[in-house]
Enzyme design. Structure first.
Site: not given
Ligand code: PEP
Ligand code: MG
Length: 857
Positions: A471, A578, A615, A708, A731-732, A742, A779
């Site tokens: 690792h 967050r 958030r 998202e 990301n989502d 993800r 973000c």
């Molecule tokens: C996202 O979903 O892009 C995001 C910024 O929120 P998180 O990564 O906390 O789900």
């Molecule tokens: Mg998210």
């Protein structure tokens, strides 16, 4: 299938913890009536929560008029008497509130009694709460998982009993819980056998079922919840084995774990590279020391020999109860530290690398290790000594497993063990102060040492132990630090400060490099450092493209302490705070006041000019909260999460909103709602915000949403009418648009926010925001992707929010751009068919970007 419930069948009844707290043997209850088992057999919990919940589904058969005790009957007839505190009958109900009545049928986890622990504790000798098993038919035996428990922990009590009372009812599942069932014969098809990450997936999956599953290989068995036991089996490629399970959900568990084992694929991982005698011989000219490439790269620097400090432990303990308390407090601290490390590594190196530290958390919860540690503590040893002893022994066993990949996990075990011991001893494991351009030479480095290396000081490292598959090597590769493993032991005798050249690509450390070569390399490194320094110096300036278009660069925070460093690194605001960090890993929700203090601290640290987008709590079935039980979901990423949960758990939501509204009176706080899918959700949330605002008598606060969920992007024009800003969570959004997890280790490369489908969603969102005249930012990780930045700017994103250390670099990149060119590039990207093609396009059109391709800042 109905089963003859009257048959004399052995049943295994699995109960979940009704309270948070320390589970102790009944004999230790400071009341002879309970301790001498006059009421019956059982256990006790010293509670840290204030709500008693049902440990199983069943019927409420008795509630004491003083409301401090209640009896629940399991369908098998076994009854549990739950008695909150000692002598609490004398309170005559004061401090207790029953939430059910006699005759109610409840589900496991249903709240039964709320109690005010502070008030009760002042008036009675103890809050220790006995849980007594009252058998319908005499129980054969029972098993308790002593130590720390959280409400809802499955299997904290397993009662094995025979036969059923007349009240019994049920189906095949309940009636045959105690009977072992086996899977079909399975074959190991992972080239490297069952090593740590697949084993960790198995551990995670088995925890989801109320069943005890064992993996049986030859004549050996491993508990599927024990990473260490699974690793010790060392099942090689093509060997056969099977699963065996008991418990309520045994069939589901067998089906799911078999599926997982059949579908597991090997993540991109080099097979272990062994050092051969030839390597060593070729190194023996005295000027070069050979090793195995752990992470490629060439670098020059000065030797720094790193010796790990020995942790000294006292063997004798201060009594089992005290030592167990110490142990569980430390396990909690280390879990928290590992979770933080995991989040940091996720940002700096990626999800697959961060998963290393999730496997470390599995080690902390490993039932086999914990029970050995507890045995030593029970025998009078100290917690620190017991942990040290057990881990040391297990490390030795793993090191001797004849599979190099599994043997490499011994270092992870050692890392976790040292962390726990250091925490118990009250110390830390931080590395000493290092000189610049250090090349570390160490017997071994732990994964956490590696993740915490200061990149401004360390340019490379060599370890005597380890290999290309450790690792540590995986982390070094993702951090771009050249590294050698299994280096010649003479490396430890080098002079500290001696200039060396590390050619990790070709596997050697050059001891006496030609001065020109050294100078050339040093120069290259210096120029990179200078660039970083320059970027930091210009960080406080705005980011404007060459054609004078301003792009706001904000920071994402996962803890309020980051606010102290925000302005210094040039963050023009907080694009995403967050707030989960405040809510996770604790037994009670943070109070409104606690939240208010933290949000206020952030506004003070960031100043009046920098907006702070906070958030609201974004959790779901994958990140459970002890104080807000979320039923297990088959697919938590598609379940009750984000705003869906907040609208159900309004107490939590309202208290956070009140704290935000109050803190917003002294700073530019904005409220952001997560996981929005429908307009109605926003309207309902806004109505709640308005109600709290009126009740508090304060002014309004801007309210925005995360975009998202694909649905939100598709109706962005309607949502834009309702909110003050959008922040795109790539990301989502990427995981939902591409239908790819993800966090999936083998899909990591494909889960790319530059896929034209995701870019199309981003364009829809920015267009809707511009038409409605509201702000729009990004973000998610794409905002810090060097290749993604020109595309986001070209698609009309006005604000990029990235991890704090990346702010200076992102600003520097924006200054190299031209808005008109970015717009054209973005339009061409939208016409392509894959993320790969998009990356190729940017590389061709902006060659200066190619060095950072795919890098997430
Ligand atoms: C996202 O979903 O892009 C995001 C910024 O929120 P998180 O990564 O906390 O789900
Ligand atoms: Mg998210």
């Amino acid at each position: 299938m109905e089963v003859n419930l009257a048959s004399e069948q052995e049943l295994s009844l699995v109960f979940q913890a009704p309270l948070c707290g320390l589970v102790i043997p009944l004999e230790e209850v400071p009341d002879p009536v309970f301790a001498q088992k006059m009421v019956g057999e059982g256990l006790a919990i010293d509670p840290t929560s204030e709500r008693l919940t049902a440990p199983c589904a069943g019927e409420i058969v008795q509630i004491h008029p003083a409301c401090h005790a209640l009896t629940l009957r399991h369908p098998s007839g076994v009854e549990l008497l739950m008695h909150i505190g000692l002598d609490t009958v004398s309170l005559k109900g004061q401090g207790f509130k029953t939430l059910v009545k006699v005759g109610d049928q409840v589900e496991a986890g249903t709240p039964l009694i709320d109690f005010d622990a502070d008030l009760i504790a002042q008036q009675v000798p103890s809050l220790i709460s006995p849980i007594i098993i009252l058998p319908g038919e005499k129980p054969l035996d029972f098993e308790v998982t002593y130590g720390r428990a959280s409400t809802g922990d499955k299997g904290f009590l397993v009662v094995r009993t025979k036969g059923l009372s007349s009240q019994a009812s049920g189906t095949a599942n309940t009636a045959t819980d105690g009977e072992e069932i086996n899977s079909a014969v399975l074959t190991m098809h992972l080239p490297n056998g069952l090593h740590a990450r697949p084993a960790s997936l198995l551990v995670q999956a088995s925890k989801r079922f109320s069943a005890e599953v064992q993996l049986v290989y030859q004549d050996r068995r491993a508990n599927c919840r024990s990473l260490v036991q699974l690793l010790e089996l060392a099942i090689p490629l093509n060997e056969t084995f099977y699963l065996s399970a008991t418990g309520e959900e045994k069939s589901q568990a067998i089906a799911e774990l078999s599926r997982l084992l059949n579908e597991m694929s090997e993540e991109a991982e080099p097979t272990p590279t062994k050092r051969t005698s030839k390597d060593v011989a070729s190194s023996a000219d005295g000027k070069r020391l050979a090793g195995v490439t752990a992470a490629p790269g060439v670098t020059a620097g000065q030797v720094f020999i790193l010796h790990h400090q020995e942790l000294q432990t006292e063997e004798k303990g201060q009594g089992p109860q005290q030592e167990l308390k110490t142990l569980f407090a430390s396990l909690k601290n280390v879990t928290k530290a590992l979770q933080e490390l995991q989040s940091q590594v996720k940002i700096s190196a990626g999800s697959a690398q961060a998963a290393i530290f999730s496997a470390h958390q599995d080690i902390l919860e490993d039932p086999a290790l914990l029970s050995k540690i507890e045995d030593h503590i029970d025998a009078g040893k100290s917690a620190a000594w017991s942990v040290n002893h057990v881990f040391h022994h297990e490390v030795e066993r793993l090191e001797n497993v004849p599979n190099e990949l599994i043997a490499a996990r011994a270092n992870d075990l050692k890392d976790v063990g040292r962390r726990i011991v250091a925490d118990i001893l009250g110390g830390s494991l931080s590395l000493p102060e290092l000189p610049p351009q250090s090349i570390l030479i160490a017997e071994d480095l732990s994964p956490s040492d590696t993740a915490g290396l200061d990149r401004s000081k360390v340019v490379g490292f060599c370890t005597l132990k380890g290999g290309s598959s450790s690792h540590v090597a995986i982390l070094a590769r993702s951090m771009g630090i050249p590294a050698l493993a299994a280096i010649d032991a003479r490396a430890l005798n080098l002079q500290p400060g001696q200039k060396v050249l590390l050619n990790a690509t070709n596997g050697f450390l050059e001891l006496d490099p030609a001065p020109e070569k050294l100078a050339q390399l040093m120069e290259l490194q210096n120029s990179l450092n200078e660039r970083r320094l320059k970027e930091e110096q210009a960080a406080h300036l705005p980011a404007r493209t060459k054609d004078d278009h301003r792009v706001l660069v904000y920071a994402n925070f996962a803890s309020h302490e980051e606010a102290d460093r925000g302005p210094g690194l040039g963050a023009e605001g907080v694009g995403l705070m967050r707030s989960e960090f405040l809510f996770l890993n604790r037994e009670e929700a943070p109070s409104e006041e606690e939240q208010f203090q933290i949000y206020s601290h952030m506004t003070q640290a960031m100043g009046a000019e920098r907006p702070i987008i906070i958030r609201t709590l974004d959790v779901g079935g994958d990140k459970p909260l002890a104080y807000c039980p979320i039923p297990e979901e088959e697919n938590p990423f598609l379940g009750e999460r984000g705003i869906r949960l907040l609208l159900k758990e309004q107490d939590l939501f309202r208290s956070q909103i009140r704290a935000l509204l109050r803190a917003a009176q002294s700073g530019p706080i904005r409220i952001m709602l997560p996981m929005v899918t429908n307009l109605e959700e926003v309207q309902q949330a806004k109505a709640i915000i308005r109600e709290e605002q009126v009740a508090l008598g304060v002014g309004p606060v801007p309210v925005g949403i995360m975009v998202e969920v694909p649905a939100a992007a598709l109706i962005a024009d309607r949502l834009a009418q309702e909110v003050d800003f959008f922040s795109i969570g790539t990301n989502d959004l990427t995981q939902y648009v591409l239908a790819m997890d993800r966090n999936h280790p083998s899909l990591a490369r494909q889960v790319d926010g530059l896929h034209p489908a995701v870019l199309t969603m981003i364009e829809m969102t920015t267009k809707a925001a511009h038409a409605a005249g509201i702000e729009v930012g990004v973000c998610g990780g794409t905002a810090g992707d060097l290749v993604g930045i020109p595309l986001l700017v070209g698609l009309g994103v006005e604000e990029l929010s990235v991890s704090l250390p990346s702010v200076p670099g992102v600003k520097a990149r924006v200054r190299e751009l031209d808005l008109v060119a970015c717009r054209k590039l973005a339009q061409r990207a939208l016409t392509l068919s894959s993320a790969e093609d998009v990356r190729k396009l940017v590389k061709e059109e902006m060659p200066e970007w190619s060095t950072g391709e795919g890098k997430r800042l």
